[in-house]
Design a protein around this motif. Structure first.
Motif, PDB file in Angstrom:
ATOM      1  N   GLU A  44       4.382  -1.310   2.615  1.00 30.31           N
ATOM      2  CA  GLU A  44       3.209  -1.712   3.401  1.00 30.31           C
ATOM      3  C   GLU A  44       2.165  -2.402   2.535  1.00 30.31           C
ATOM      4  OE1 GLU A  44       1.822   0.834   6.934  1.00 30.31           O
ATOM      5  OE2 GLU A  44       2.549   2.288   5.470  1.00 30.31           O
ATOM      6  N   ASN A  45       2.091  -2.033   1.274  1.00 32.34           N
ATOM      7  CA  ASN A  45       1.086  -2.632   0.394  1.00 32.34           C
ATOM      8  C   ASN A  45       1.343  -4.113   0.150  1.00 32.34           C
ATOM      9  OD1 ASN A  45       3.411  -1.582  -1.065  1.00 32.34           O
ATOM     10  ND2 ASN A  45       2.356  -2.229  -2.935  1.00 32.34           N
ATOM     11  N   GLN A  46       2.529  -4.612   0.520  1.00 30.98           N
ATOM     12  CA  GLN A  46       2.834  -6.027   0.356  1.00 30.98           C
ATOM     13  C   GLN A  46       2.643  -6.814   1.650  1.00 30.98           C
ATOM     14  OE1 GLN A  46       6.869  -6.037  -1.145  1.00 30.98           O
ATOM     15  NE2 GLN A  46       6.368  -4.500  -2.680  1.00 30.98           N
ATOM     16  N   GLN A  47       2.296  -6.127   2.727  1.00 26.88           N
ATOM     17  CA  GLN A  47       2.103  -6.801   4.006  1.00 26.88           C
ATOM     18  C   GLN A  47       0.753  -7.534   4.015  1.00 26.88           C
ATOM     19  OE1 GLN A  47       4.570  -7.006   6.287  1.00 26.88           O
ATOM     20  NE2 GLN A  47       5.677  -5.970   4.628  1.00 26.88           N
ATOM     21  N   PRO A  48       0.696  -8.669   4.697  1.00 27.90           N
ATOM     22  CA  PRO A  48      -0.539  -9.467   4.670  1.00 27.90           C
ATOM     23  C   PRO A  48      -1.806  -8.682   5.010  1.00 27.90           C
ATOM     24  CG  PRO A  48       1.229 -10.744   5.638  1.00 27.90           C
ATOM     25  CD  PRO A  48       1.780  -9.351   5.431  1.00 27.90           C
ATOM     26  N   TRP A  49      -1.740  -7.748   5.972  1.00 28.10           N
ATOM     27  CA  TRP A  49      -2.962  -7.015   6.334  1.00 28.10           C
ATOM     28  C   TRP A  49      -3.498  -6.223   5.153  1.00 28.10           C
ATOM     29  CZ3 TRP A  49      -3.508  -1.768   5.856  1.00 28.10           C
ATOM     30  CH2 TRP A  49      -2.339  -0.998   5.755  1.00 28.10           C
ATOM     31  N   PHE A  50      -2.578  -5.671   4.311  1.00 31.56           N
ATOM     32  CA  PHE A  50      -3.048  -4.891   3.170  1.00 31.56           C
ATOM     33  C   PHE A  50      -3.495  -5.812   2.034  1.00 31.56           C
ATOM     34  CE2 PHE A  50      -2.859  -2.337  -0.657  1.00 31.56           C
ATOM     35  CZ  PHE A  50      -3.393  -1.130  -0.237  1.00 31.56           C
ATOM     36  N   VAL A  51      -2.792  -6.927   1.853  1.00 30.98           N
ATOM     37  CA  VAL A  51      -3.167  -7.868   0.792  1.00 30.98           C
ATOM     38  C   VAL A  51      -4.571  -8.410   1.037  1.00 30.98           C
ATOM     39  CG1 VAL A  51      -2.522  -9.994  -0.409  1.00 30.98           C
ATOM     40  CG2 VAL A  51      -0.739  -8.439   0.405  1.00 30.98           C
ATOM     41  N   ARG A  52      -4.920  -8.581   2.292  1.00 34.61           N
ATOM     42  CA  ARG A  52      -6.294  -9.032   2.600  1.00 34.61           C
ATOM     43  C   ARG A  52      -7.313  -7.945   2.288  1.00 34.61           C
ATOM     44  NH1 ARG A  52      -3.209 -11.496   6.879  1.00 34.61           N
ATOM     45  NH2 ARG A  52      -3.204 -13.765   6.535  1.00 34.61           N
ATOM     46  N   LEU A  53      -6.861  -6.696   2.337  1.00 37.68           N
ATOM     47  CA  LEU A  53      -7.738  -5.575   1.993  1.00 37.68           C
ATOM     48  C   LEU A  53      -7.857  -5.440   0.477  1.00 37.68           C
ATOM     49  CD1 LEU A  53      -9.258  -3.146   3.302  1.00 37.68           C
ATOM     50  CD2 LEU A  53      -7.148  -1.828   2.976  1.00 37.68           C
ATOM     51  N   ASN A  54      -6.732  -5.580  -0.217  1.00 37.29           N
ATOM     52  CA  ASN A  54      -6.700  -5.465  -1.674  1.00 37.29           C
ATOM     53  C   ASN A  54      -5.659  -6.434  -2.227  1.00 37.29           C
ATOM     54  OD1 ASN A  54      -6.721  -4.786  -4.366  1.00 37.29           O
ATOM     55  ND2 ASN A  54      -5.711  -2.811  -4.101  1.00 37.29           N
ATOM     56  N   PRO A  55      -6.079  -7.585  -2.731  1.00 41.63           N
ATOM     57  CA  PRO A  55      -5.131  -8.590  -3.228  1.00 41.63           C
ATOM     58  C   PRO A  55      -4.260  -8.106  -4.384  1.00 41.63           C
ATOM     59  CG  PRO A  55      -7.296  -9.564  -2.885  1.00 41.63           C
ATOM     60  CD  PRO A  55      -7.460  -8.081  -2.738  1.00 41.63           C
ATOM     61  N   GLU A  56      -4.656  -7.010  -5.049  1.00 40.60           N
ATOM     62  CA  GLU A  56      -3.820  -6.473  -6.125  1.00 40.60           C
ATOM     63  C   GLU A  56      -2.645  -5.674  -5.577  1.00 40.60           C
ATOM     64  OE1 GLU A  56      -4.289  -7.369  -9.285  1.00 40.60           O
ATOM     65  OE2 GLU A  56      -5.920  -8.600  -8.469  1.00 40.60           O
ATOM     66  N   MET A  57      -2.677  -5.342  -4.281  1.00 37.85           N
ATOM     67  CA  MET A  57      -1.572  -4.647  -3.598  1.00 37.85           C
ATOM     68  C   MET A  57      -1.320  -3.253  -4.160  1.00 37.85           C
ATOM     69  SD  MET A  57       1.077  -7.834  -3.137  1.00 37.85           S
ATOM     70  CE  MET A  57       0.398  -9.478  -3.400  1.00 37.85           C
ATOM     71  N   THR A  58      -2.369  -2.599  -4.604  1.00 37.56           N
ATOM     72  CA  THR A  58      -2.245  -1.261  -5.175  1.00 37.56           C
ATOM     73  C   THR A  58      -3.037  -0.263  -4.340  1.00 37.56           C
ATOM     74  OG1 THR A  58      -4.137  -1.682  -6.648  1.00 37.56           O
ATOM     75  CG2 THR A  58      -1.932  -2.116  -7.529  1.00 37.56           C
ATOM     76  N   VAL A  59      -2.621   0.987  -4.425  1.00 37.00           N
ATOM     77  CA  VAL A  59      -3.368   2.094  -3.836  1.00 37.00           C
ATOM     78  C   VAL A  59      -3.956   2.914  -4.987  1.00 37.00           C
ATOM     79  CG1 VAL A  59      -2.080   2.254  -1.673  1.00 37.00           C
ATOM     80  CG2 VAL A  59      -1.192   3.431  -3.693  1.00 37.00           C
ATOM     81  N   PRO A  60      -5.081   3.589  -4.710  1.00 37.31           N
ATOM     82  CA  PRO A  60      -5.780   3.770  -3.441  1.00 37.31           C
ATOM     83  C   PRO A  60      -6.807   2.679  -3.172  1.00 37.31           C
ATOM     84  CG  PRO A  60      -6.845   5.085  -5.100  1.00 37.31           C
ATOM     85  CD  PRO A  60      -5.690   4.400  -5.792  1.00 37.31           C
ATOM     86  N   VAL A  61      -7.252   2.640  -1.919  1.00 37.86           N
ATOM     87  CA  VAL A  61      -8.379   1.807  -1.504  1.00 37.86           C
ATOM     88  C   VAL A  61      -9.240   2.667  -0.590  1.00 37.86           C
ATOM     89  CG1 VAL A  61      -9.125  -0.278  -0.296  1.00 37.86           C
ATOM     90  CG2 VAL A  61      -6.984  -0.304  -1.598  1.00 37.86           C
ATOM     91  N   LEU A  62     -10.531   2.722  -0.870  1.00 35.47           N
ATOM     92  CA  LEU A  62     -11.469   3.456  -0.018  1.00 35.47           C
ATOM     93  C   LEU A  62     -12.339   2.451   0.721  1.00 35.47           C
ATOM     94  CD1 LEU A  62     -12.542   6.330   0.750  1.00 35.47           C
ATOM     95  CD2 LEU A  62     -14.321   5.969  -0.980  1.00 35.47           C
TER      96      LEU A  62
END
Length: 257
Positions: A44-62
């Motif tokens: 999921e971290n590679q899906q566009p919706w997450f990449v727009r949230l965090n371009p580094e594609m890493t967790v966590p994100v608050l």
């Protein structure tokens, strides 16, 4: 229904850095909505919706309203007091610089020949997926190509025999334990004294990862660290934050799935 007014923590159960964020928030008594992110099979971290949230594609994100903290260090800074400049601040920095992913996978590859065989191939597959996603999502192409370059480096590193890398990383872990032992012998029950500070968060998750990699004997060899581990892993926040201190078979299946 989840409280939409609460911050949302995008995190993964097995992620070392997600554990740092969860423990920091638990110790701060901060409520949040947990949004699990499947970084293994589902990617999921590679899906566009997450990449727009965090371009580094890493967790966590608050995510708290308009504020986005896309890194465990930023979440830790927001949740727990930082040590003053000096030896403890340097220890905190060294704990953050420790290449925990390399340590973990070097151990896994030595422990399990299936992981040793399949894991570099899985990394190469992900690298190829990144380049495909860059073509499919031109607006995010730069982010996907940067991430593909990271996986280039990982493929090269994990295609090598794990023994020499494991020996070097084990020596680095032992040096960290020696410094922790020396500081704890003087600091008292916690690095933060009576308060569980940022160094305590990182130290707890680091020690849990050593036990996860079946290196508990390294902790037991340091009296002050061993006593500290007994203290911190018994705190309610340890279970609340779901800090992993042992390998769960489901993780191996996810990694090679």
């Amino acid at each position: 229904m989840p409280d939409t007014q609460l911050p949302t923590l995008y995190n993964t159960d097995s992620s070392y850095y997600s554990m740092i964020a969860r423990l920091a928030l638990a110790e701060a008594g901060m409520s949040y909505t947990s949004r699990p992110v499947d970084i293994h099979r589902g990617r999921e971290n590679q899906q566009p919706w997450f990449v727009r949230l965090n371009p580094e594609m890493t967790v966590p994100v608050l995510v708290d309203g308009d504020r986005v903290l896309p890194d465990s260090h930023l979440i830790l800074d927001a949740a727990r007091p930082q040590p003053a400049a000096g030896a403890q601040a340097e220890l905190l920095s060294r704990l953050y610089r420790f290449p925990v992913d390399q340590f973990t996978f070097a151990w896994l590859m030595r422990w399990n020949p299936v992981v040793r065989f399949l894991f570099p191939r899985k990394l190469a597959e992900i690298r190829g997926d990144m380049l495909q996603l860059a073509e499919q999502n031109p607006d995010l192409g730069d982010a996907y190509r940067r991430r593909a370059a990271v996986f280039d480096q990982r493929v090269a590193a994990f295609s090598q025999p794990p023994g020499p890398r494991w020996a070097a990383l084990s020596a680095e872990a032992d040096a960290l334990l020696a410094e922790m032992d020396a500081q704890l012998a003087q600091a008292g029950p916690l690095f933060g004294g009576a308060d569980f500070n940022a160094t305590d968060v990182l130290a707890t998750v680091f020690l849990a990862r050593l036990r996860f990699c079946r290196q508990g004997r390294r902790i037991g060899a340091r009296p002050a660290v061993a006593a500290y581990w007994d203290r911190v892993h018994g705190r309610p926040s340890f279970r609340q934050a779901d800090v992993w201190d042992r390998l769960r078979p489901s993780l191996v299946l996810r990694l090679i799935g």
